[in-house]
Write a protein that holds these residues in place. Sequence first.
Motif, PDB file in Angstrom:
ATOM      1  N   MET A 203      11.357 -10.723   1.971  1.00 34.21           N
ATOM      2  CA  MET A 203      10.067 -11.296   2.367  1.00 34.21           C
ATOM      3  C   MET A 203       8.954 -10.940   1.378  1.00 34.21           C
ATOM      4  O   MET A 203       7.900 -10.422   1.756  1.00 34.21           O
ATOM      5  N   HIS A 204       9.213 -11.208   0.099  1.00 32.85           N
ATOM      6  CA  HIS A 204       8.184 -10.958  -0.911  1.00 32.85           C
ATOM      7  C   HIS A 204       6.935 -11.784  -0.625  1.00 32.85           C
ATOM      8  O   HIS A 204       7.009 -12.966  -0.309  1.00 32.85           O
ATOM      9  N   GLY A 205       5.789 -11.134  -0.721  1.00 33.06           N
ATOM     10  CA  GLY A 205       4.530 -11.806  -0.420  1.00 33.06           C
ATOM     11  C   GLY A 205       4.061 -11.601   1.003  1.00 33.06           C
ATOM     12  O   GLY A 205       2.925 -11.951   1.334  1.00 33.06           O
ATOM     13  N   SER A 206       4.918 -11.037   1.852  1.00 34.62           N
ATOM     14  CA  SER A 206       4.548 -10.770   3.240  1.00 34.62           C
ATOM     15  C   SER A 206       4.081  -9.328   3.389  1.00 34.62           C
ATOM     16  O   SER A 206       4.470  -8.450   2.607  1.00 34.62           O
ATOM     17  N   LYS A 207       3.265  -9.053   4.378  1.00 34.14           N
ATOM     18  CA  LYS A 207       2.828  -7.679   4.629  1.00 34.14           C
ATOM     19  C   LYS A 207       3.976  -6.813   5.153  1.00 34.14           C
ATOM     20  O   LYS A 207       4.071  -5.633   4.831  1.00 34.14           O
ATOM     21  N   LEU A 208       4.832  -7.393   5.975  1.00 32.81           N
ATOM     22  CA  LEU A 208       5.982  -6.670   6.514  1.00 32.81           C
ATOM     23  C   LEU A 208       7.199  -6.975   5.659  1.00 32.81           C
ATOM     24  O   LEU A 208       7.573  -8.132   5.481  1.00 32.81           O
ATOM     25  N   ARG A 209       7.839  -5.911   5.128  1.00 32.09           N
ATOM     26  CA  ARG A 209       8.968  -6.117   4.225  1.00 32.09           C
ATOM     27  C   ARG A 209      10.126  -5.177   4.599  1.00 32.09           C
ATOM     28  O   ARG A 209      10.071  -3.965   4.332  1.00 32.09           O
ATOM     29  N   GLU A 243       8.672  -1.611   5.666  1.00 31.23           N
ATOM     30  CA  GLU A 243       7.357  -1.112   5.318  1.00 31.23           C
ATOM     31  C   GLU A 243       6.313  -2.187   5.594  1.00 31.23           C
ATOM     32  O   GLU A 243       6.607  -3.392   5.618  1.00 31.23           O
ATOM     33  N   TYR A 244       5.089  -1.730   5.797  1.00 35.68           N
ATOM     34  CA  TYR A 244       3.995  -2.647   6.116  1.00 35.68           C
ATOM     35  C   TYR A 244       2.816  -2.353   5.202  1.00 35.68           C
ATOM     36  O   TYR A 244       2.387  -1.195   5.065  1.00 35.68           O
ATOM     37  N   ASP A 245       2.317  -3.404   4.551  1.00 40.52           N
ATOM     38  CA  ASP A 245       1.160  -3.275   3.667  1.00 40.52           C
ATOM     39  C   ASP A 245      -0.078  -3.178   4.539  1.00 40.52           C
ATOM     40  O   ASP A 245      -0.591  -4.178   5.031  1.00 40.52           O
ATOM     41  N   LEU A 246      -0.556  -1.962   4.719  1.00 43.74           N
ATOM     42  CA  LEU A 246      -1.625  -1.720   5.692  1.00 43.74           C
ATOM     43  C   LEU A 246      -2.976  -2.187   5.183  1.00 43.74           C
ATOM     44  O   LEU A 246      -3.683  -2.945   5.855  1.00 43.74           O
ATOM     45  N   TYR A 247      -3.354  -1.762   3.965  1.00 42.42           N
ATOM     46  CA  TYR A 247      -4.690  -2.086   3.485  1.00 42.42           C
ATOM     47  C   TYR A 247      -4.766  -1.879   1.987  1.00 42.42           C
ATOM     48  O   TYR A 247      -4.594  -0.756   1.496  1.00 42.42           O
TER      49      TYR A 247
END
Length: 283
Positions: A203-209, A243-247
């Motif tokens: 899921m490249h480009g998504s916050k959740l990977r 992992e999640y891209d938080l901020y």
Amino acid sequence: MTFNKTKLALSIAAASLSLVMIAPQAQADAAAQADALQTQMQQMADQMKAMQAELDRVKANSAAAANTNGKVQELDQWMASVKNTPDAVSAKDNLVVVRGGWEQLDHARSDGNIQHSGGLLSDTRNASGFLVGGAFDFNVNNDLFGLVDDTSFMVELGFEYSQFGTGSNALTASSGAVVASVSPYKSTDARLRLNASPKIKFMHGSKLRPWIIPVGLELNILGVPSNAVSVLNSGMQFGGGAEYDLYKGIVLGTDFRYHYATSSIDGTTTNGVSAGGYVGFKF
């Protein structure tokens, strides 16, 4: 009457003679005039050709100038758009993480018989411990070598310190009638693990990977030597997590891994599972 006829005849003869004498000159003048006229016409044709060539050149120059002006205008518009557009931030696909968690060994260091187990210098029977460590994720590509879109292939280089409590050596050795003993002392069963593992992130480009480690290489180092005073062996690890891209490139993640070595370090096994979380920063 005869005189008049004679006079008329003489006049006619004189006129005829004059015509005969004037005709060649007239013909010559006419030919000269025709040549002059032809020359003028040729000059006019040459001038028209020259004027046409000049007109074609002017048209070509005008077209080239118009094309150049168009390109200059396009360049000016592009420069203006670049100036008005804010600086683009390049994609950050690499990651550095700090992680921690819990680890459970398949077998504790000691089985209670310190002389026959892997705990020559430590009799700890604790198979549970904590871990801290870190890793670098280096991005290679985001399409899995052209096989799957939006799927990143990365290489993880990581290190992990784990600790499984303290023990003591209560070694007593005998040879015939001689008995030797070593006073007990405390020793901490600490270990260091280094790994280099391929990692596939979805899921490249998504916050959740979510991600997986199909199989990775690791080296296990014992803080307290094993029975043969060996401290190093190699093994493999398998894992997965998300992992999640938080901020703004700050990532929170969790992982689960199983560590497997084909052989123990002279009786001390290193197999086990680990689970934990991490904080990462993209760069």
